[in-house]
Design a protein around this motif. Structure first.
Motif, mmCIF file in Angstrom:
data_model
loop_
_atom_site.group_PDB
_atom_site.id
_atom_site.type_symbol
_atom_site.label_atom_id
_atom_site.label_comp_id
_atom_site.label_asym_id
_atom_site.label_seq_id
_atom_site.Cartn_x
_atom_site.Cartn_y
_atom_site.Cartn_z
ATOM 1 N N ASP A 80 8.547 -2.582 1.528
ATOM 2 C CA ASP A 80 7.719 -3.370 0.612
ATOM 3 C C ASP A 80 7.847 -4.884 0.844
ATOM 4 O O ASP A 80 7.377 -5.682 0.048
ATOM 5 C CB ASP A 80 8.052 -3.026 -0.856
ATOM 6 N N ASP A 81 8.479 -5.270 1.944
ATOM 7 C CA ASP A 81 8.694 -6.697 2.229
ATOM 8 C C ASP A 81 7.391 -7.474 2.420
ATOM 9 O O ASP A 81 7.217 -8.553 1.860
ATOM 10 C CB ASP A 81 9.577 -6.864 3.485
ATOM 11 N N LEU A 82 6.505 -6.941 3.251
ATOM 12 C CA LEU A 82 5.238 -7.634 3.512
ATOM 13 C C LEU A 82 4.394 -7.712 2.233
ATOM 14 O O LEU A 82 3.774 -8.735 1.947
ATOM 15 C CB LEU A 82 4.451 -6.935 4.628
ATOM 16 N N TYR A 83 4.422 -6.618 1.475
ATOM 17 C CA TYR A 83 3.672 -6.579 0.208
ATOM 18 C C TYR A 83 4.139 -7.702 -0.726
ATOM 19 O O TYR A 83 3.333 -8.456 -1.273
ATOM 20 C CB TYR A 83 3.831 -5.206 -0.460
ATOM 21 N N LYS A 84 5.455 -7.831 -0.869
ATOM 22 C CA LYS A 84 6.012 -8.871 -1.739
ATOM 23 C C LYS A 84 5.626 -10.261 -1.223
ATOM 24 O O LYS A 84 5.288 -11.158 -2.014
ATOM 25 C CB LYS A 84 7.540 -8.747 -1.792
ATOM 26 N N TYR A 85 5.709 -10.420 0.092
ATOM 27 C CA TYR A 85 5.385 -11.720 0.705
ATOM 28 C C TYR A 85 3.940 -12.129 0.415
ATOM 29 O O TYR A 85 3.668 -13.255 -0.005
ATOM 30 C CB TYR A 85 5.641 -11.632 2.212
ATOM 31 N N SER A 99 -7.137 -4.623 3.212
ATOM 32 C CA SER A 99 -6.660 -5.163 4.486
ATOM 33 C C SER A 99 -6.207 -4.083 5.467
ATOM 34 O O SER A 99 -6.070 -4.343 6.661
ATOM 35 C CB SER A 99 -5.482 -6.116 4.243
ATOM 36 N N GLY A 100 -5.930 -2.875 4.965
ATOM 37 C CA GLY A 100 -5.449 -1.798 5.832
ATOM 38 C C GLY A 100 -3.976 -1.903 6.173
ATOM 39 O O GLY A 100 -3.448 -1.115 6.956
ATOM 40 N N LEU A 101 -3.284 -2.870 5.567
ATOM 41 C CA LEU A 101 -1.857 -3.076 5.860
ATOM 42 C C LEU A 101 -0.937 -2.278 4.940
ATOM 43 O O LEU A 101 0.277 -2.270 5.123
ATOM 44 C CB LEU A 101 -1.510 -4.566 5.725
ATOM 45 N N PHE A 102 -1.543 -1.603 3.941
ATOM 46 C CA PHE A 102 -0.719 -0.937 2.929
ATOM 47 C C PHE A 102 -1.237 0.473 2.629
ATOM 48 O O PHE A 102 -2.424 0.750 2.747
ATOM 49 C CB PHE A 102 -0.691 -1.760 1.636
ATOM 50 N N ASN A 103 -0.281 1.320 2.254
ATOM 51 C CA ASN A 103 -0.620 2.645 1.742
ATOM 52 C C ASN A 103 -0.442 2.616 0.227
ATOM 53 O O ASN A 103 0.330 1.807 -0.299
ATOM 54 C CB ASN A 103 0.314 3.712 2.325
ATOM 55 N N ASP A 105 0.190 5.287 -3.180
ATOM 56 C CA ASP A 105 0.251 6.614 -3.816
ATOM 57 C C ASP A 105 0.770 6.456 -5.249
ATOM 58 O O ASP A 105 1.321 5.412 -5.614
ATOM 59 C CB ASP A 105 1.050 7.632 -2.995
ATOM 60 N N GLU A 106 0.569 7.486 -6.036
ATOM 61 C CA GLU A 106 0.879 7.395 -7.468
ATOM 62 C C GLU A 106 2.351 7.129 -7.726
ATOM 63 O O GLU A 106 2.723 6.346 -8.593
ATOM 64 C CB GLU A 106 0.454 8.694 -8.170
ATOM 65 N N ARG A 107 3.220 7.791 -6.957
ATOM 66 C CA ARG A 107 4.660 7.686 -7.196
ATOM 67 C C ARG A 107 5.203 6.316 -6.785
ATOM 68 O O ARG A 107 5.934 5.676 -7.525
ATOM 69 C CB ARG A 107 5.388 8.804 -6.435
ATOM 70 N N ARG A 108 4.812 5.861 -5.555
ATOM 71 C CA ARG A 108 5.416 4.639 -5.011
ATOM 72 C C ARG A 108 4.570 3.388 -5.233
ATOM 73 O O ARG A 108 5.000 2.283 -4.958
ATOM 74 C CB ARG A 108 5.656 4.813 -3.509
ATOM 75 N N GLY A 109 3.328 3.574 -5.670
ATOM 76 C CA GLY A 109 2.433 2.422 -5.803
ATOM 77 C C GLY A 109 1.992 1.952 -4.428
ATOM 78 O O GLY A 109 1.733 2.764 -3.541
ATOM 79 N N MET A 110 1.945 0.647 -4.229
ATOM 80 C CA MET A 110 1.497 0.095 -2.940
ATOM 81 C C MET A 110 2.716 -0.271 -2.084
ATOM 82 O O MET A 110 3.643 -0.908 -2.565
ATOM 83 C CB MET A 110 0.624 -1.142 -3.181
ATOM 84 N N TYR A 111 2.697 0.185 -0.825
ATOM 85 C CA TYR A 111 3.830 -0.111 0.061
ATOM 86 C C TYR A 111 3.324 -0.343 1.490
ATOM 87 O O TYR A 111 2.209 0.046 1.849
ATOM 88 C CB TYR A 111 4.878 1.010 0.024
ATOM 89 N N ASP A 112 4.159 -0.972 2.318
ATOM 90 C CA ASP A 112 3.760 -1.363 3.678
ATOM 91 C C ASP A 112 3.431 -0.152 4.545
ATOM 92 O O ASP A 112 4.191 0.833 4.567
ATOM 93 C CB ASP A 112 4.890 -2.151 4.365
ATOM 94 N N LYS A 113 2.329 -0.243 5.243
ATOM 95 C CA LYS A 113 1.932 0.827 6.176
ATOM 96 C C LYS A 113 2.846 0.821 7.405
ATOM 97 O O LYS A 113 3.240 1.859 7.918
ATOM 98 C CB LYS A 113 0.477 0.604 6.609
#
Length: 402
Positions: A80-85, A99-103, A105-113
């Motif tokens: 989740d580093d890029l997401y936070k940045y 942007s296509g840089l992230f996945n 899902d319901e459990r984890r929310g948004m996280y780095d691809k």
């Protein structure tokens, strides 16, 4: 507008619709996000956590200059580093999702691809970062991961390395399979190398290539999949008006391996010996048939005739007929030094003058028979277009003079 003012003419103002303005703004934001992500990955490669990735790249023989030129980077092990940045830069989740840089899902929310991967930024011809490729460090799957299609990234209309290759002094482009092939070739001085982005060559790619060159050298891995990829690419390029030739890398698997083992000079020599793409298809077709049997030969030449039928230009077709005849003609007659039976050895003439006369006469007959067989083959291949029918070669062509 200055001229219009002087002439006293009022030009109509171009008004963009709200929708068009929003689209343009979204594209600009996505390009900015990709640029920031590329800078972030580049920085991570040089930190303590990027040591393994940096070691992988230098271990593959890449210089610091090459790593910098291609903007290579690393996405670290935390997902989740890029997401936070980027959130810290004020971008909304909606835009980051686009942007296509992230996945998500319901459990984890948004996280780095991309995480724990060496990163290859993909640039368009104007040097703008439009997507990324990532190679996993370790045993994760998939080995290579690419950005999905986005508003700014269309895989079928972009080629990796074209932003550099388009300025090359060479009058042809070299099309290979992967990021590392392109990078290794650029480092060795072959700056006209490009690759499709994890997808087979498309008509969009061919149209893009046509803007910069009329000839492409196809450089695919020398395995079955590589040969199939080359066979698929040839007609697509031809349709776009781009001629192609095929480079054999045997015994090496790919250009990176070839250059490491034999050097740039030997590689240049291979490029110069690239095979005409039509004759490459003929050679591949030959392997499908039993060429030592009349039926196999007949089937092979029918296949050739079918391929010749694709050529609408009569002159071009006749030139390829000549090339096929030159390579596959002469009907399999005994070569010099071969004998047809023991009787000939037992009754051999010993007078040198008679032997010479007899030999010359025999050679003349063989030459005439070969020439006749070749003429028959050329005739049959040409005749195929008039009759649209089967090919039936004289028995002489199939290896036995009668």
């Amino acid at each position: 507008s200055h001229l219009a003012d002087r002439a006293g003419v009022e030009l109509p103002k171009i008004e963009y619709s709200r929708e068009a303005r929003e689209k343009a703004e979204q594209r600009a934001n996505l390009l900015e996000i990709n640029k920031l992500a590329a800078q972030y990955f580049y920085y991570q490669l040089r930190r303590e956590g990027g040591k393994t990735a940096y070691g992988y790249l230098t271990g593959r023989g890449l210089s610091e200059e090459t790593i910098r030129k291609f903007g290579l980077g690393y996405s670290d092990k935390y997902s989740d580093d890029l997401y936070k940045y980027l959130k810290g830069k004020g971008y909304s989740d909606e835009l980051l999702r686009e942007s296509g840089l992230f996945n998500v899902d319901e459990r984890r929310g948004m996280y780095d691809k991309f995480w724990n991967r060496v990163i290859f930024p993909i640039m368009d011809v104007n040097n703008r970062v439009i997507g990324f490729g990532g190679r996993v460090m370790g045993d994760g799957k998939p080995k290579y991961l690419n950005s999905p299609e986005t508003k700014i990234f269309d895989k079928s209309r972009n080629l990796y390395g074209l932003n550099v290759a388009r300025t090359t002094r060479k009058n042809y482009l070299i099309l290979c399979e992967g990021y590392m092939d392109v990078i290794a070739m650029h480092q060795a001085g072959f700056t006209n190398a490009v690759a499709s982005l994890g997808t087979a060559l498309t008509s969009g790619h061919a149209s893009l290539v046509k803007r910069y060159t009329k000839e492409v050298l196809l450089l695919y891995d020398s395995d079955g999949a590589g040969i199939r990829a080359a066979l698929r690419a040839i007609p697509i390029l031809r349709e776009a008006g781009v001629t192609s030739r095929v480079v054999s890398l045997k015994p090496w698997k790919d250009p990176d391996e070839f250059i490491k083992n034999e050097g740039a000079e030997a590689f240049e020599e291979r490029l110069n010996r690239a095979m005409d793409s039509f004759m490459f298809r003929v050679h591949i077709a030959e392997q499908e048939f039993a060429m030592d049997a009349p039926q196999g030969q007949n089937q092979f030449f029918e296949r050739c005739a079918g391929m010749l039928l694709e050529l609408s230009d009569e002159l071009e077709r006749n030139l390829y007929i000549e090339a096929i005849v030159k390579e596959y003609g002469h009907g399999g007659y005994p070569e010099k030094g071969q004998h047809t039976g023991s009787e000939g050895d037992a009754c051999r003439e010993t007078d040198p003058a008679k032997v010479r006369d007899s030999g010359n006469k025999e050679k003349g007959i063989r030459r005439r028979q070969s020439a006749e067989a070749d003429a028959d083959l050329a005739c049959e291949l040409s005749g195929y277009f008039r009759t649209g029918g089967k090919i039936h070669f004289p028995f002489r062509f199939c290896g036995t003079a009668v």
